[in-house]
Design a protein around this motif. Structure first.
Motif, mmCIF file in Angstrom:
data_model
loop_
_atom_site.group_PDB
_atom_site.id
_atom_site.type_symbol
_atom_site.label_atom_id
_atom_site.label_comp_id
_atom_site.label_asym_id
_atom_site.label_seq_id
_atom_site.Cartn_x
_atom_site.Cartn_y
_atom_site.Cartn_z
ATOM 1 N N SER A 38 0.834 -1.201 0.000
ATOM 2 C CA SER A 38 0.000 0.000 0.000
ATOM 3 C C SER A 38 0.867 1.249 0.000
ATOM 4 O O SER A 38 2.037 1.228 0.408
ATOM 5 N N THR A 65 0.725 5.810 -1.512
ATOM 6 C CA THR A 65 0.001 6.867 -2.216
ATOM 7 C C THR A 65 0.696 7.189 -3.537
ATOM 8 O O THR A 65 1.908 7.002 -3.671
ATOM 9 N N PRO A 81 3.688 7.034 2.847
ATOM 10 C CA PRO A 81 3.348 8.273 3.558
ATOM 11 C C PRO A 81 4.076 8.435 4.893
ATOM 12 O O PRO A 81 4.140 9.540 5.437
ATOM 13 N N SER A 133 -4.679 6.926 -2.213
ATOM 14 C CA SER A 133 -4.152 5.792 -1.458
ATOM 15 C C SER A 133 -4.518 4.507 -2.197
ATOM 16 O O SER A 133 -5.695 4.264 -2.486
ATOM 17 N N GLU A 147 -7.577 2.181 -1.979
ATOM 18 C CA GLU A 147 -7.711 1.668 -0.620
ATOM 19 C C GLU A 147 -9.095 2.021 -0.092
ATOM 20 O O GLU A 147 -9.520 3.168 -0.142
#
Length: 221
Positions: free
Chosen positions: A154, A156, A176, A199, A220
């Motif tokens: 995961s 951004t 992030p 995201s 996300e």
């Protein structure tokens, strides 16, 4: 009414008629495109007419040369072997990719190719839970042990990194909570909701050169 006045009226009327003809010609040439199926376009039913054809992008059929995008589309509800070649010169949305729905507007040339002046792409929204995803820092920390293995990560979308398919890395994923970044290659369709700063949860594998090749990209959620 004298003869002189009649002549003036006839001249004015003639000018008005000419102006109306020109206006109608311009409006007609720039009017709405006719909706056409891929089968009809291939059959040559719309010679030198502005048409709008909708289809899905044939996997890995696209290429960009000298800012000209070429690709093929097929009708997902029709005969998949019937494919219409498209040529488009213009800005391409980051949502463009394999199997994305492409709405192409233009004219069929003598070579049978749809020379599009407008290209709109769309794909369904897609969300993925990030509960089991790694952070970029964690992924890179595993080193060789995760090379070429399927993982979920995961992050951004880094500002200024989002590109259309075929234009190099699709985007750069940023962590992030650290300064770690991950270039991501992906040829599929992206949701049109994905933008800089979004995201994402990305599924794929990391290669030894630090490139992450994604098989699935989702917001996300």
């Amino acid at each position: 009414m004298n003869t002189k006045t009649k002549r003036r009226m006839i001249a004015v009327t003639g000018i008005i008629v000419i102006v109306l003809i020109v206006i109608l010609a311009v409006v007609g040439s720039s009017g709405a495109a006719k909706s056409a199926t891929i089968a009809d376009a291939l059959a040559g039913k719309y010679p030198d007419q502005k048409i709008q054809v909708t289809g899905n992008v044939v996997e890995n059929s696209y290429a960009t040369n000298d800012n000209v995008l070429t690709f093929a589309i097929y009708d997902k509800d029709g005969n998949p072997t019937e494919q219409l070649n498209v040529r488009y010169e213009g800005g391409v949305s980051a949502t463009f990719g394999n199997d994305v729905t492409a709405i192409c507007t233009g004219k069929i040339a003598e070579d049978g190719v749809l020379h599009a002046t407008e290209l709109v792409t769309k794909c369904p929204s897609k969300y993925e839970n990030a509960s089991n995803a790694l952070t970029i820092e964690s992924l890179l920390g595993y080193g060789e042990s995760v090379y070429d293995k399927p993982v979920k990560v995961s992050g951004t979308v880094q500002a200024g990194s989002l590109k259309a398919a075929g234009a190099g890395d699709r985007f750069v994923l940023a962590d992030p909570d650290s300064d770690k970044t991950l270039p991501v290659a992906f040829d599929g369709a992206l949701s049109d909701e994905i933008a800089e700063g979004s995201s994402l949860v990305v599924t794929g594998s990391l290669s030894a050169d630090g490139k992450f090749t994604a098989t699935d990209v989702a917001l996300e959620g």
